[in-house]
Scaffold this active site. Structure first.
Site, PDB file in Angstrom:
ATOM      1  N   SER A   1      -5.549  -1.044  13.791  1.00 15.49           N
ATOM      2  CA  SER A   1      -6.451   0.093  13.952  1.00 15.49           C
ATOM      3  C   SER A   1      -7.061   0.041  15.344  1.00 15.49           C
ATOM      4  O   SER A   1      -7.182  -1.037  15.943  1.00 15.49           O
ATOM      5  CB  SER A   1      -7.566   0.042  12.903  1.00 15.49           C
ATOM      6  OG  SER A   1      -8.573   1.005  13.178  1.00 15.49           O
TER       7      SER A   1
ATOM      8  N   GLY B   1       0.826  -1.208   0.000  1.00 19.80           N
ATOM      9  CA  GLY B   1       0.000   0.000   0.000  1.00 19.80           C
ATOM     10  C   GLY B   1       0.855   1.249   0.000  1.00 19.80           C
ATOM     11  O   GLY B   1       0.526   2.250   0.646  1.00 19.80           O
TER      12      GLY B   1
ATOM     13  N   PRO C   1      -3.553   2.857  14.720  1.00 24.29           N
ATOM     14  CA  PRO C   1      -3.965   4.260  14.839  1.00 24.29           C
ATOM     15  C   PRO C   1      -5.474   4.432  14.996  1.00 24.29           C
ATOM     16  O   PRO C   1      -6.271   3.560  14.622  1.00 24.29           O
ATOM     17  CB  PRO C   1      -3.515   4.874  13.506  1.00 24.29           C
ATOM     18  CG  PRO C   1      -2.838   3.778  12.739  1.00 24.29           C
ATOM     19  CD  PRO C   1      -3.270   2.492  13.341  1.00 24.29           C
TER      20      PRO C   1
ATOM     21  N   TYR D   1     -15.423  -4.286   9.113  1.00 23.71           N
ATOM     22  CA  TYR D   1     -14.102  -3.651   9.166  1.00 23.71           C
ATOM     23  C   TYR D   1     -13.458  -3.885  10.528  1.00 23.71           C
ATOM     24  O   TYR D   1     -12.284  -4.265  10.610  1.00 23.71           O
ATOM     25  CB  TYR D   1     -14.206  -2.154   8.878  1.00 23.71           C
ATOM     26  CG  TYR D   1     -12.874  -1.449   9.039  1.00 23.71           C
ATOM     27  CD1 TYR D   1     -11.838  -1.684   8.135  1.00 23.71           C
ATOM     28  CD2 TYR D   1     -12.639  -0.579  10.097  1.00 23.71           C
ATOM     29  CE1 TYR D   1     -10.606  -1.068   8.283  1.00 23.71           C
ATOM     30  CE2 TYR D   1     -11.410   0.046  10.246  1.00 23.71           C
ATOM     31  CZ  TYR D   1     -10.392  -0.201   9.340  1.00 23.71           C
ATOM     32  OH  TYR D   1      -9.166   0.415   9.503  1.00 23.71           O
TER      33      TYR D   1
END
Length: 257
Positions: free
Chosen positions: A144, A13, A187, A157
């Site tokens: 995340s 990515g 994060p 998600y």
């Protein structure tokens, strides 16, 4: 601090957002960079920029991490001078939609599961054996806050990022007795293309996510990843959760509107 000028780093990515910021952070230390993403044109632009700024060596991979055979081919066919990967940054990931689970879009689910879980697994499976054989390496997974706390509409998600958390912990346990390090950097709100991708290109809706808030930047996250990667070899940072000051949890955000 570990010197990076002898290290080869693979970043997935890498064409934008946190991946591109990582490429810049490590390029400053003259590391050799393997940059992987689906958008080759964006990768070429990034490589040109990094070479101009830092004179850094890059090897580009146009790669969809969801395609296992493509991942296998890409890793197995790296030129000899690029084949010994020291640091793998599993950054490729995305979110699609904020639908309630019982109203969710199947294609959105497939894309999140294939990218966030299976893509990460494929890269890990093909890269880590070499690290174990050489007695050196570091896997850094980008998780995340969504892997620690669910929120309305985040169902699948959040599930994929909870899987990243579990996979990272499992990998660390499986690598016990080897010198290979494993880290998860998780994060909260980061202003990148994330929300635009989540809302299928609806830029106005994406902007509202960050209204009245000073979110993290991709550079902020890359700085933390860089810190984790440069600790002494005997130090393993298992997990870091970072959020902007204006965020206290996945759902508690202080908006100055």
């Amino acid at each position: 601090m570990i010197a990076l000028n002898t290290q080869t780093i693979l970043i997935t990515g890498a064409s934008s957002g946190i991946g591109a910021a990582c490429a810049k952070a490590f390029a400053r230390e003259n590391a050799k960079l393997i940059l992987a993403a689906r958008r080759l044109e964006k990768l070429e632009e990034k490589a040109w920029e990094l070479n101009k700024l830092y004179g850094v060596e890059t090897h580009l991979l146009q790669l969809d991490v969801c395609d296992r055979s493509s991942v296998e081919s890409a890793i197995n066919n790296l030129p000899p001078e690029w084949s010994e990967i020291d640091i793998l940054i599993n950054n490729a990931g995305l979110s699609r939609g904020l639908d309630k689970l019982h109203e969710g879009d199947f294609q959105d689910w497939e894309e999140m599961i294939d990218t966030n879980i299976k893509g990460l697994l494929y890269l890990t499976r093909y890269v880590v054996p070499g690290m174990v054989a050489r007695g050196h390496g570091h896997v850094i997974n980008i998780g995340s806050i969504a892997g620690h706390q669910t929120y309305p509409g985040g169902n699948v998600y959040c599930g994929t990022k909870a899987a990243v958390k579990a996979i990272t912990e499992g990998l660390k346990q499986d690598l016990l007795g080897t010198p290979v390090r494993v880290t998860s950097v998780d994060p909260g709100m980061v202003e990148t293309e994330f929300s635009e991708v989540r809302f299928h290109g609806d830029t106005e809706r994406a902007k509202k996510v960050y209204e009245g808030v000073t979110p993290l930047t991709a550079d902020d996250v890359a700085d933390v990843i860089f810190f984790c990667a440069t600790r002494p070899n005997h130090v393993n940072i298992n997990e870091i959760i970072l959020m902007p000051v204006d965020q206290a949890s996945a759902t508690l955000v202080n908006r100055k509107l």
